[in-house]
Design a protein around this motif. Sequence first.
Motif, PDB file in Angstrom:
ATOM      1  N   GLN A 104       7.355   7.053 -13.650  1.00 61.23           N
ATOM      2  CA  GLN A 104       7.511   8.131 -12.675  1.00 61.23           C
ATOM      3  C   GLN A 104       6.891   7.767 -11.322  1.00 61.23           C
ATOM      4  O   GLN A 104       7.479   7.998 -10.258  1.00 61.23           O
ATOM      5  CB  GLN A 104       6.881   9.419 -13.217  1.00 61.23           C
ATOM      6  N   VAL A 105       5.703   7.174 -11.362  1.00 59.92           N
ATOM      7  CA  VAL A 105       5.039   6.767 -10.120  1.00 59.92           C
ATOM      8  C   VAL A 105       5.861   5.692  -9.412  1.00 59.92           C
ATOM      9  O   VAL A 105       6.039   5.723  -8.185  1.00 59.92           O
ATOM     10  CB  VAL A 105       3.613   6.240 -10.432  1.00 59.92           C
ATOM     11  N   SER A 106       6.379   4.756 -10.169  1.00 55.97           N
ATOM     12  CA  SER A 106       7.146   3.651  -9.592  1.00 55.97           C
ATOM     13  C   SER A 106       8.439   4.155  -8.947  1.00 55.97           C
ATOM     14  O   SER A 106       8.830   3.702  -7.852  1.00 55.97           O
ATOM     15  CB  SER A 106       7.468   2.609 -10.648  1.00 55.97           C
ATOM     16  N   GLU A 107       9.098   5.094  -9.611  1.00 60.03           N
ATOM     17  CA  GLU A 107      10.288   5.684  -9.008  1.00 60.03           C
ATOM     18  C   GLU A 107       9.970   6.334  -7.659  1.00 60.03           C
ATOM     19  O   GLU A 107      10.716   6.180  -6.679  1.00 60.03           O
ATOM     20  CB  GLU A 107      10.901   6.723  -9.948  1.00 60.03           C
ATOM     21  N   ALA A 108       8.853   7.030  -7.603  1.00 58.07           N
ATOM     22  CA  ALA A 108       8.461   7.679  -6.351  1.00 58.07           C
ATOM     23  C   ALA A 108       8.129   6.655  -5.270  1.00 58.07           C
ATOM     24  O   ALA A 108       8.490   6.812  -4.090  1.00 58.07           O
ATOM     25  CB  ALA A 108       7.266   8.597  -6.590  1.00 58.07           C
ATOM     26  N   LEU A 109       7.460   5.555  -5.659  1.00 53.67           N
ATOM     27  CA  LEU A 109       7.050   4.568  -4.679  1.00 53.67           C
ATOM     28  C   LEU A 109       8.206   3.769  -4.095  1.00 53.67           C
ATOM     29  O   LEU A 109       8.161   3.351  -2.933  1.00 53.67           O
ATOM     30  CB  LEU A 109       6.030   3.606  -5.304  1.00 53.67           C
ATOM     31  N   ILE A 110       9.261   3.560  -4.895  1.00 56.98           N
ATOM     32  CA  ILE A 110      10.405   2.814  -4.361  1.00 56.98           C
ATOM     33  C   ILE A 110      11.444   3.734  -3.752  1.00 56.98           C
ATOM     34  O   ILE A 110      12.475   3.271  -3.239  1.00 56.98           O
ATOM     35  CB  ILE A 110      11.064   1.917  -5.430  1.00 56.98           C
ATOM     36  N   GLY A 111      11.172   5.059  -3.809  1.00 55.90           N
ATOM     37  CA  GLY A 111      12.081   6.000  -3.160  1.00 55.90           C
ATOM     38  C   GLY A 111      13.360   6.222  -3.913  1.00 55.90           C
ATOM     39  O   GLY A 111      14.400   6.486  -3.305  1.00 55.90           O
ATOM     40  N   GLY A 142      -4.818  -8.116 -12.779  1.00 57.71           N
ATOM     41  CA  GLY A 142      -4.808  -7.506 -14.104  1.00 57.71           C
ATOM     42  C   GLY A 142      -3.975  -6.246 -14.169  1.00 57.71           C
ATOM     43  O   GLY A 142      -3.177  -6.061 -15.091  1.00 57.71           O
ATOM     44  N   GLN A 143      -4.107  -5.344 -13.185  1.00 59.64           N
ATOM     45  CA  GLN A 143      -3.330  -4.109 -13.250  1.00 59.64           C
ATOM     46  C   GLN A 143      -1.840  -4.392 -13.064  1.00 59.64           C
ATOM     47  O   GLN A 143      -1.004  -3.716 -13.651  1.00 59.64           O
ATOM     48  CB  GLN A 143      -3.839  -3.060 -12.274  1.00 59.64           C
ATOM     49  N   SER A 144      -1.493  -5.414 -12.274  1.00 54.45           N
ATOM     50  CA  SER A 144      -0.073  -5.738 -12.107  1.00 54.45           C
ATOM     51  C   SER A 144       0.517  -6.293 -13.397  1.00 54.45           C
ATOM     52  O   SER A 144       1.678  -6.022 -13.731  1.00 54.45           O
ATOM     53  CB  SER A 144       0.121  -6.728 -10.957  1.00 54.45           C
ATOM     54  N   LYS A 145      -0.276  -7.059 -14.140  1.00 62.00           N
ATOM     55  CA  LYS A 145       0.213  -7.618 -15.404  1.00 62.00           C
ATOM     56  C   LYS A 145       0.249  -6.554 -16.502  1.00 62.00           C
ATOM     57  O   LYS A 145       1.125  -6.592 -17.372  1.00 62.00           O
ATOM     58  CB  LYS A 145      -0.661  -8.801 -15.814  1.00 62.00           C
ATOM     59  N   THR A 146      -0.697  -5.609 -16.472  1.00 61.92           N
ATOM     60  CA  THR A 146      -0.602  -4.457 -17.364  1.00 61.92           C
ATOM     61  C   THR A 146       0.667  -3.670 -17.077  1.00 61.92           C
ATOM     62  O   THR A 146       1.375  -3.224 -17.997  1.00 61.92           O
ATOM     63  CB  THR A 146      -1.831  -3.544 -17.207  1.00 61.92           C
ATOM     64  N   GLN A 183       0.013  -7.872  -4.983  1.00 68.48           N
ATOM     65  CA  GLN A 183       0.221  -8.246  -6.388  1.00 68.48           C
ATOM     66  C   GLN A 183       0.944  -7.148  -7.158  1.00 68.48           C
ATOM     67  O   GLN A 183       1.881  -7.421  -7.912  1.00 68.48           O
ATOM     68  CB  GLN A 183      -1.116  -8.586  -7.044  1.00 68.48           C
ATOM     69  N   PHE A 184       0.522  -5.904  -6.965  1.00 64.42           N
ATOM     70  CA  PHE A 184       1.203  -4.804  -7.640  1.00 64.42           C
ATOM     71  C   PHE A 184       2.640  -4.680  -7.130  1.00 64.42           C
ATOM     72  O   PHE A 184       3.572  -4.446  -7.903  1.00 64.42           O
ATOM     73  CB  PHE A 184       0.444  -3.496  -7.411  1.00 64.42           C
ATOM     74  N   ALA A 185       2.824  -4.880  -5.824  1.00 68.49           N
ATOM     75  CA  ALA A 185       4.150  -4.740  -5.228  1.00 68.49           C
ATOM     76  C   ALA A 185       5.111  -5.809  -5.717  1.00 68.49           C
ATOM     77  O   ALA A 185       6.270  -5.516  -6.060  1.00 68.49           O
ATOM     78  CB  ALA A 185       4.048  -4.785  -3.705  1.00 68.49           C
ATOM     79  N   VAL A 186       4.672  -7.051  -5.742  1.00 67.42           N
ATOM     80  CA  VAL A 186       5.552  -8.153  -6.136  1.00 67.42           C
ATOM     81  C   VAL A 186       5.728  -8.216  -7.649  1.00 67.42           C
ATOM     82  O   VAL A 186       6.846  -8.232  -8.170  1.00 67.42           O
ATOM     83  CB  VAL A 186       5.007  -9.495  -5.603  1.00 67.42           C
ATOM     84  N   ASN A 187       4.596  -8.251  -8.358  1.00 65.33           N
ATOM     85  CA  ASN A 187       4.660  -8.469  -9.802  1.00 65.33           C
ATOM     86  C   ASN A 187       5.295  -7.294 -10.548  1.00 65.33           C
ATOM     87  O   ASN A 187       6.007  -7.497 -11.534  1.00 65.33           O
ATOM     88  CB  ASN A 187       3.266  -8.725 -10.354  1.00 65.33           C
ATOM     89  N   HIS A 188       5.036  -6.066 -10.071  1.00 61.65           N
ATOM     90  CA  HIS A 188       5.603  -4.901 -10.759  1.00 61.65           C
ATOM     91  C   HIS A 188       6.690  -4.188  -9.971  1.00 61.65           C
ATOM     92  O   HIS A 188       7.835  -4.111 -10.433  1.00 61.65           O
ATOM     93  CB  HIS A 188       4.518  -3.895 -11.115  1.00 61.65           C
ATOM     94  N   LEU A 189       6.349  -3.655  -8.786  1.00 60.13           N
ATOM     95  CA  LEU A 189       7.306  -2.783  -8.102  1.00 60.13           C
ATOM     96  C   LEU A 189       8.612  -3.489  -7.752  1.00 60.13           C
ATOM     97  O   LEU A 189       9.700  -2.911  -7.873  1.00 60.13           O
ATOM     98  CB  LEU A 189       6.680  -2.200  -6.839  1.00 60.13           C
ATOM     99  N   GLY A 190       8.520  -4.724  -7.296  1.00 57.06           N
ATOM    100  CA  GLY A 190       9.735  -5.460  -6.971  1.00 57.06           C
ATOM    101  C   GLY A 190      10.630  -5.641  -8.174  1.00 57.06           C
ATOM    102  O   GLY A 190      11.849  -5.450  -8.106  1.00 57.06           O
ATOM    103  N   HIS A 191      10.017  -6.005  -9.296  1.00 57.00           N
ATOM    104  CA  HIS A 191      10.801  -6.162 -10.528  1.00 57.00           C
ATOM    105  C   HIS A 191      11.303  -4.822 -11.051  1.00 57.00           C
ATOM    106  O   HIS A 191      12.401  -4.741 -11.614  1.00 57.00           O
ATOM    107  CB  HIS A 191       9.967  -6.879 -11.594  1.00 57.00           C
ATOM    108  N   PHE A 208       5.983  -1.432 -18.275  1.00 58.76           N
ATOM    109  CA  PHE A 208       7.391  -1.309 -17.913  1.00 58.76           C
ATOM    110  C   PHE A 208       8.280  -1.618 -19.109  1.00 58.76           C
ATOM    111  O   PHE A 208       9.269  -0.916 -19.372  1.00 58.76           O
ATOM    112  CB  PHE A 208       7.747  -2.236 -16.753  1.00 58.76           C
ATOM    113  N   ALA A 209       7.945  -2.659 -19.863  1.00 60.09           N
ATOM    114  CA  ALA A 209       8.744  -2.998 -21.048  1.00 60.09           C
ATOM    115  C   ALA A 209       8.692  -1.870 -22.073  1.00 60.09           C
ATOM    116  O   ALA A 209       9.709  -1.540 -22.696  1.00 60.09           O
ATOM    117  CB  ALA A 209       8.231  -4.306 -21.656  1.00 60.09           C
TER     118      ALA A 209
END
Length: 318
Positions: free
Chosen positions: A311-318, A190-194, A131-139, A199-200
Amino acid sequence: MSVPQTPGTFGATTTAAEVVDGIDLHGRRAVVTGASSGIGVETARALASAGADVTLAVRNTEAGDRVVARLEAELPSGSGKLTVGLLDLADRSTVAAFAAGWQGPLHILVNNAGVMAPQEITRTPDGREQQFAVNHLGHFALTTGLHRALAAADGARIVSVSSTGHLFSPVVFDDLDYRFRPYDPWTSYGQSKTANILFAVAAAERWADDGITANALMPGNIADTNLARHMDLQEIADFVASGAIALPPQKTVEQGAATSVLLAGSPTVAGVSGRYFEDCAEAKPVTERGTNVGGVAPYALDRDNAARLWQVSEALIG
């Protein structure tokens, strides 16, 4: 041609078609993720009906082609062009390929696709909780990959479909992937929707000088959607009966797409950025979940949380 309405005349029962009535989006290009079903289809329909050229970014391109054929048969002459692009938000390679293949400016990006409450934990090929990967990281990867195209549009809009489900959980930075705590489908959702809202908030601040606005929204309790495909009707009924959540009245898909379309194309919200909307209006803050069926939690609009997530998201997607 009718005069576009003001946000005060919109509400929970407003449809996407009513939002775009009188709005001219000719010359603008849009991407809608997850546009092969539910409110994604209605978002694409409304934007195209106003003249925007819309790319349906979908996992199943055959399903996307069927939607395009149906919409082309239903839309009036003078509508925007509809195309289909392959995008699987759980597959980093398709996200990168979609972004790399985009040519020219992008005026509207609607991050609509999502997954809700798989009952068993599922991980993407790179080990992230689904859920975190698709709903947030992918976007996140898609939107940052399209940043140049958005900046070239001179007034681009990013719209992230979140949910009142963000009230279930803040982003738990120390355990994003449920490796130390028991998996729970609803706190995960919930955390993915937060994260969608944060992100916005971050994009609104980081990309303001590029003329880009970014907002998030709750579409509503939609009666006919593929989002709840991982749950059966009894599970949903039991969850509501448990008191864990209070749901607002149901909406049609046409009503559910209205707030997305408002943020994507209405001149009434021009320049508005870093906000969270529901029922075609900015949501009010709430201080606890309780029995609330709406509102926005303070942690979802917190600028420090937003900067940390970026910052965390940038690190996770490389």
